[in-house]
Scaffold this motif. Sequence first.
Motif, PDB file in Angstrom:
ATOM      1  N   UNK A 111      31.252 -40.945  11.718  1.00 10.80           N
ATOM      2  CA  UNK A 111      32.142 -40.621  12.824  1.00 10.80           C
ATOM      3  C   UNK A 111      32.527 -41.895  13.580  1.00 10.80           C
ATOM      4  N   UNK A 112      33.815 -42.041  13.831  1.00 10.20           N
ATOM      5  CA  UNK A 112      34.299 -43.198  14.591  1.00 10.20           C
ATOM      6  C   UNK A 112      34.258 -44.510  13.852  1.00 10.20           C
ATOM      7  N   UNK A 113      34.261 -44.489  12.512  1.00 10.57           N
ATOM      8  CA  UNK A 113      34.063 -45.704  11.729  1.00 10.57           C
ATOM      9  C   UNK A 113      35.269 -46.636  11.713  1.00 10.57           C
ATOM     10  N   UNK A 114      36.490 -46.134  11.975  1.00 11.29           N
ATOM     11  CA  UNK A 114      37.693 -46.946  11.780  1.00 11.29           C
ATOM     12  C   UNK A 114      38.519 -47.059  13.061  1.00 11.29           C
ATOM     13  N   UNK A 115      39.055 -48.256  13.271  1.00 14.39           N
ATOM     14  CA  UNK A 115      39.942 -48.497  14.412  1.00 14.39           C
ATOM     15  C   UNK A 115      41.333 -47.913  14.157  1.00 14.39           C
ATOM     16  N   UNK A 116      41.769 -48.021  12.916  1.00 13.10           N
ATOM     17  CA  UNK A 116      43.131 -47.611  12.550  1.00 13.10           C
ATOM     18  C   UNK A 116      43.081 -46.924  11.197  1.00 13.10           C
ATOM     19  N   UNK A 117      43.702 -45.757  11.116  1.00 14.85           N
ATOM     20  CA  UNK A 117      43.817 -45.028   9.848  1.00 14.85           C
ATOM     21  C   UNK A 117      45.296 -44.762   9.601  1.00 14.85           C
ATOM     22  N   UNK A 118      45.700 -44.942   8.354  1.00 10.23           N
ATOM     23  CA  UNK A 118      47.098 -44.697   8.000  1.00 10.23           C
ATOM     24  C   UNK A 118      47.167 -43.828   6.749  1.00 10.23           C
ATOM     25  N   UNK A 142      43.733 -45.387  16.457  1.00 15.67           N
ATOM     26  CA  UNK A 142      45.056 -44.826  16.179  1.00 15.67           C
ATOM     27  C   UNK A 142      45.118 -44.301  14.750  1.00 15.67           C
ATOM     28  N   UNK A 143      45.801 -43.191  14.599  1.00 13.98           N
ATOM     29  CA  UNK A 143      46.114 -42.673  13.268  1.00 13.98           C
ATOM     30  C   UNK A 143      47.620 -42.666  13.111  1.00 13.98           C
ATOM     31  N   UNK A 189      44.223 -34.027  17.636  1.00 13.37           N
ATOM     32  CA  UNK A 189      44.465 -35.223  18.431  1.00 13.37           C
ATOM     33  C   UNK A 189      45.060 -34.834  19.781  1.00 13.37           C
ATOM     34  N   UNK A 190      44.620 -35.551  20.820  1.00 15.49           N
ATOM     35  CA  UNK A 190      45.100 -35.253  22.165  1.00 15.49           C
ATOM     36  C   UNK A 190      46.522 -35.705  22.413  1.00 15.49           C
ATOM     37  N   UNK A 256      54.212 -40.453  12.825  1.00 12.51           N
ATOM     38  CA  UNK A 256      53.465 -39.836  13.921  1.00 12.51           C
ATOM     39  C   UNK A 256      52.278 -40.725  14.258  1.00 12.51           C
ATOM     40  N   UNK A 257      52.279 -41.212  15.516  1.00 12.46           N
ATOM     41  CA  UNK A 257      51.171 -42.010  16.033  1.00 12.46           C
ATOM     42  C   UNK A 257      50.248 -41.070  16.807  1.00 12.46           C
ATOM     43  N   UNK A 258      49.000 -41.007  16.391  1.00 12.79           N
ATOM     44  CA  UNK A 258      48.064 -40.045  16.980  1.00 12.79           C
ATOM     45  C   UNK A 258      46.920 -40.771  17.679  1.00 12.79           C
TER      46      UNK A 258
END
Length: 277
Positions: A111-118, A142-143, A189-190, A256-258
């Motif tokens: 959980x929470x391993x990545x700063x940015x996912x694409x 950010x996703x 995502x919020x 979409x930026x999440x």
Amino acid sequence: MPNRLLKSYEEPADHKVVSDIIRRHSVNPVDVREHVLANRDLSWASSILDLGCGYGFMAERLASLVAEDAVLLGVDLCGTNRGEFMRRVRMQGRKASFVSMLLHDRLPWETGAFDLIVSSYSLYFFPELVSEIARVLHRRGLFLTLTHTMHSQRDLLACFGVSEDDSPLVRLVSRFSVENAAEVLSSCFGQVEQVDYFNALRFDVDDVDDLAVYLRFKLLLAGEVSVPSAILSTTDLAQLLNTRGPVEIRKDDAAFWCREPHHSGNDRHNGGDVEEE
């Protein structure tokens, strides 16, 4: 997913050819990556996950924007994409990792391993993983995901007389399209920000060879069973273009930026090893 479509992803050279055709014939002169990433500060991101990375088309641009010590991990079903993905990332002076795996209902990272996912033009293959993507994204991460509009797919079919009924292409994209993406993503995502990218591909009579390659790739490999034989023939396509004039195929997409991923409890999942170089 049609077997032919899966098999097409084992040939990164074919995807490169089609990508080049899209760039040559796009009405919009701005590359989709440049449009989506414009004015985005990603210099803080050091751990990046690229799901359905293909041969690294998006990763190549991202690598030039993220932290100097960043590692980009590409994940793709097709191991043949490894070499090209690694090469493109390294050309930007960043470290690369790659793992070949089938993406299904669980991601093998904490959980929470990545700063940015694409996930660039790939999430419609595994939309059931959105909650897992939110889980492995850092709370302040950010996703980014890109996908197609449904009307572009339907226009492509209609333009060449292909029936939309039971279309594998339409069924695939409908799993995660611009039309339903915000709803799908908002459940995990919020904040979800949509960035539209309007485009079309224009083919003149002299472009018949490129048009034939593009259509065969988009329709035949998608498993369309009702494709008229005329689109297999450059002669017939040339006649069509001479009769109708230039063909313009709508190709509208969106990114979409999440932000603010919904993490459920303190769930932590240790995954297996991935290859890092």
